[in-house]
Design a protein around this motif. Structure first.
Motif, PDB file in Angstrom:
ATOM      1  N   ASN A  32       0.816  -1.214   0.000  1.00  0.00           N
ATOM      2  CA  ASN A  32       0.000   0.000   0.000  1.00  0.00           C
ATOM      3  C   ASN A  32       0.853   1.269   0.000  1.00  0.00           C
ATOM      4  OD1 ASN A  32      -2.353   1.502  -0.099  1.00  0.00           O
ATOM      5  ND2 ASN A  32      -2.654   1.493   2.111  1.00  0.00           N
ATOM      6  N   LEU A  33       1.974   1.223  -0.701  1.00  0.00           N
ATOM      7  CA  LEU A  33       2.800   2.423  -0.841  1.00  0.00           C
ATOM      8  C   LEU A  33       2.280   3.206  -2.035  1.00  0.00           C
ATOM      9  CD1 LEU A  33       6.386   0.996  -0.264  1.00  0.00           C
ATOM     10  CD2 LEU A  33       4.882   2.128   1.370  1.00  0.00           C
ATOM     11  N   LYS A  34       1.795   4.402  -1.782  1.00  0.00           N
ATOM     12  CA  LYS A  34       1.217   5.225  -2.842  1.00  0.00           C
ATOM     13  C   LYS A  34       2.132   6.378  -3.246  1.00  0.00           C
ATOM     14  CE  LYS A  34      -3.457   4.006  -1.495  1.00  0.00           C
ATOM     15  NZ  LYS A  34      -4.742   4.472  -0.968  1.00  0.00           N
ATOM     16  N   VAL A  35       3.045   6.751  -2.370  1.00  0.00           N
ATOM     17  CA  VAL A  35       3.913   7.895  -2.633  1.00  0.00           C
ATOM     18  C   VAL A  35       5.385   7.489  -2.607  1.00  0.00           C
ATOM     19  CG1 VAL A  35       4.621  10.176  -1.816  1.00  0.00           C
ATOM     20  CG2 VAL A  35       2.216   9.529  -1.745  1.00  0.00           C
ATOM     21  N   LEU A  36       5.769   6.726  -1.617  1.00  0.00           N
ATOM     22  CA  LEU A  36       7.168   6.324  -1.472  1.00  0.00           C
ATOM     23  C   LEU A  36       7.527   5.263  -2.502  1.00  0.00           C
ATOM     24  CD1 LEU A  36       7.350   6.092   2.409  1.00  0.00           C
ATOM     25  CD2 LEU A  36       8.166   7.945   0.954  1.00  0.00           C
ATOM     26  N   LYS A  37       8.690   5.388  -3.070  1.00  0.00           N
ATOM     27  CA  LYS A  37       9.163   4.448  -4.084  1.00  0.00           C
ATOM     28  C   LYS A  37      10.277   3.591  -3.501  1.00  0.00           C
ATOM     29  CE  LYS A  37       6.579   6.506  -7.155  1.00  0.00           C
ATOM     30  NZ  LYS A  37       5.214   6.447  -6.745  1.00  0.00           N
ATOM     31  N   VAL A  38       9.909   2.622  -2.691  1.00  0.00           N
ATOM     32  CA  VAL A  38      10.880   1.707  -2.093  1.00  0.00           C
ATOM     33  C   VAL A  38      10.431   0.287  -2.354  1.00  0.00           C
ATOM     34  CG1 VAL A  38      11.590   3.318  -0.289  1.00  0.00           C
ATOM     35  CG2 VAL A  38       9.756   1.723   0.155  1.00  0.00           C
ATOM     36  N   THR A  39      11.362  -0.653  -2.224  1.00  0.00           N
ATOM     37  CA  THR A  39      11.030  -2.043  -2.512  1.00  0.00           C
ATOM     38  C   THR A  39      11.294  -2.982  -1.347  1.00  0.00           C
ATOM     39  OG1 THR A  39      13.221  -2.370  -3.472  1.00  0.00           O
ATOM     40  CG2 THR A  39      11.435  -1.776  -4.986  1.00  0.00           C
ATOM     41  N   THR A  40      12.091  -2.563  -0.394  1.00  0.00           N
ATOM     42  CA  THR A  40      12.428  -3.477   0.695  1.00  0.00           C
ATOM     43  C   THR A  40      11.949  -2.940   2.037  1.00  0.00           C
ATOM     44  OG1 THR A  40      14.572  -2.482   1.214  1.00  0.00           O
ATOM     45  CG2 THR A  40      14.544  -4.167  -0.526  1.00  0.00           C
ATOM     46  N   SER A  41      11.773  -3.855   2.955  1.00  0.00           N
ATOM     47  CA  SER A  41      11.373  -3.481   4.310  1.00  0.00           C
ATOM     48  C   SER A  41      12.446  -2.646   4.990  1.00  0.00           C
ATOM     49  CB  SER A  41      11.090  -4.732   5.132  1.00  0.00           C
ATOM     50  OG  SER A  41       9.994  -5.415   4.589  1.00  0.00           O
ATOM     51  N   ALA A  42      13.707  -2.940   4.696  1.00  0.00           N
ATOM     52  CA  ALA A  42      14.800  -2.182   5.303  1.00  0.00           C
ATOM     53  C   ALA A  42      14.740  -0.713   4.873  1.00  0.00           C
ATOM     54  CB  ALA A  42      16.147  -2.789   4.927  1.00  0.00           C
ATOM     55  N   GLU A  43      14.448  -0.469   3.605  1.00  0.00           N
ATOM     56  CA  GLU A  43      14.346   0.909   3.115  1.00  0.00           C
ATOM     57  C   GLU A  43      13.200   1.649   3.797  1.00  0.00           C
ATOM     58  OE1 GLU A  43      15.484   1.289  -1.489  1.00  0.00           O
ATOM     59  OE2 GLU A  43      14.047  -0.322  -1.081  1.00  0.00           O
ATOM     60  N   ILE A  44      12.062   0.992   3.876  1.00  0.00           N
ATOM     61  CA  ILE A  44      10.898   1.658   4.459  1.00  0.00           C
ATOM     62  C   ILE A  44      11.109   1.924   5.944  1.00  0.00           C
ATOM     63  CG2 ILE A  44       9.454  -0.340   5.041  1.00  0.00           C
ATOM     64  CD1 ILE A  44       8.136   2.783   3.374  1.00  0.00           C
ATOM     65  N   ARG A  45      11.765   1.001   6.644  1.00  0.00           N
ATOM     66  CA  ARG A  45      12.039   1.223   8.070  1.00  0.00           C
ATOM     67  C   ARG A  45      12.931   2.451   8.264  1.00  0.00           C
ATOM     68  NH1 ARG A  45      12.310  -4.353   8.360  1.00  0.00           N
ATOM     69  NH2 ARG A  45      14.566  -4.321   8.227  1.00  0.00           N
ATOM     70  N   GLN A  46      13.948   2.591   7.424  1.00  0.00           N
ATOM     71  CA  GLN A  46      14.843   3.739   7.546  1.00  0.00           C
ATOM     72  C   GLN A  46      14.095   5.043   7.275  1.00  0.00           C
ATOM     73  OE1 GLN A  46      17.966   3.913   8.707  1.00  0.00           O
ATOM     74  NE2 GLN A  46      17.745   6.116   8.514  1.00  0.00           N
ATOM     75  N   ILE A  47      13.262   5.056   6.267  1.00  0.00           N
ATOM     76  CA  ILE A  47      12.480   6.262   5.959  1.00  0.00           C
ATOM     77  C   ILE A  47      11.536   6.588   7.104  1.00  0.00           C
ATOM     78  CG2 ILE A  47      10.673   7.174   4.448  1.00  0.00           C
ATOM     79  CD1 ILE A  47      12.068   5.591   2.152  1.00  0.00           C
ATOM     80  N   MET A  48      10.869   5.583   7.629  1.00  0.00           N
ATOM     81  CA  MET A  48       9.937   5.807   8.735  1.00  0.00           C
ATOM     82  C   MET A  48      10.654   6.329   9.985  1.00  0.00           C
ATOM     83  SD  MET A  48       6.875   5.337   7.780  1.00  0.00           S
ATOM     84  CE  MET A  48       6.762   5.372   6.006  1.00  0.00           C
ATOM     85  N   ARG A  49      11.883   5.873  10.206  1.00  0.00           N
ATOM     86  CA  ARG A  49      12.664   6.403  11.346  1.00  0.00           C
ATOM     87  C   ARG A  49      12.905   7.900  11.186  1.00  0.00           C
ATOM     88  NH1 ARG A  49      16.467   2.202  10.550  1.00  0.00           N
ATOM     89  NH2 ARG A  49      15.591   0.346  11.463  1.00  0.00           N
ATOM     90  N   THR A  50      13.195   8.335   9.960  1.00  0.00           N
ATOM     91  CA  THR A  50      13.421   9.772   9.755  1.00  0.00           C
ATOM     92  C   THR A  50      12.138  10.557   9.989  1.00  0.00           C
ATOM     93  OG1 THR A  50      13.032   9.721   7.363  1.00  0.00           O
ATOM     94  CG2 THR A  50      15.284   9.370   8.101  1.00  0.00           C
ATOM     95  N   PHE A  51      10.986   9.958   9.648  1.00  0.00           N
ATOM     96  CA  PHE A  51       9.710  10.636   9.900  1.00  0.00           C
ATOM     97  C   PHE A  51       9.454  10.751  11.400  1.00  0.00           C
ATOM     98  CE2 PHE A  51       7.756   8.986   5.663  1.00  0.00           C
ATOM     99  CZ  PHE A  51       8.529   9.889   4.953  1.00  0.00           C
ATOM    100  N   THR A  52       9.743   9.705  12.161  1.00  0.00           N
ATOM    101  CA  THR A  52       9.490   9.768  13.601  1.00  0.00           C
ATOM    102  C   THR A  52      10.361  10.827  14.257  1.00  0.00           C
ATOM    103  OG1 THR A  52      11.041   7.988  14.129  1.00  0.00           O
ATOM    104  CG2 THR A  52       8.762   7.351  13.756  1.00  0.00           C
TER     105      THR A  52
END
Length: 121
Positions: A32-52
């Protein structure tokens, strides 16, 4: 009796050995990624950490815990709009670098700052 003691002494080191290491399970790919262009869980976790850090919030601020793909929390859609805004601004710089991020406006707080705090006199 000696036979039992001898057997225990022989078998004891086998029982004391460490269990074989468990293999790390790979997290399922993000959905359900509509804006972020990532493919792995590791990438999304890192991005989410920056958001927090940028917003000073935890995952449950935008996500439904236990179902991160859910769109039930309206703050998730707002986050998508804000991400698109930052992407658009960054795309207008010719050097291709990131010049603005969530932290640029939010400074570690959920509500962005639109003006400096008044100074105490």
């Amino acid at each position: 009796m000696r036979l039992i003691l001898t057997a225990m002494l022989v078998l004891l080191p086998l029982c004391a050995q460490d269990a074989p290491p468990k293999q790390k399970q790979e997290a399922p790919p993000p959905t359900n990624l509509k804006v972020l262009k990532v493919t792995t869980s590791a990438e999304i976790r890192q991005i989410m950490r920056t958001f927090t850090v940028g917003l000073g919030v935890q995952c449950a601020y935008c996500h439904v815990m236990g179902n991160f793909a859910s769109d039930e929390n309206p703050k998730k859609e707002m986050a998508r709009h804000m991400i698109q805004m930052a992407q658009k601004i960054n795309a207008e710089f010719p050097d291709g670098k990131m010049h603005v991020s969530c932290y640029t406006c939010h400074r570690g707080e959920a509500e962005p700052k639109t003006a400096p705090e008044p100074r105490a006199q």
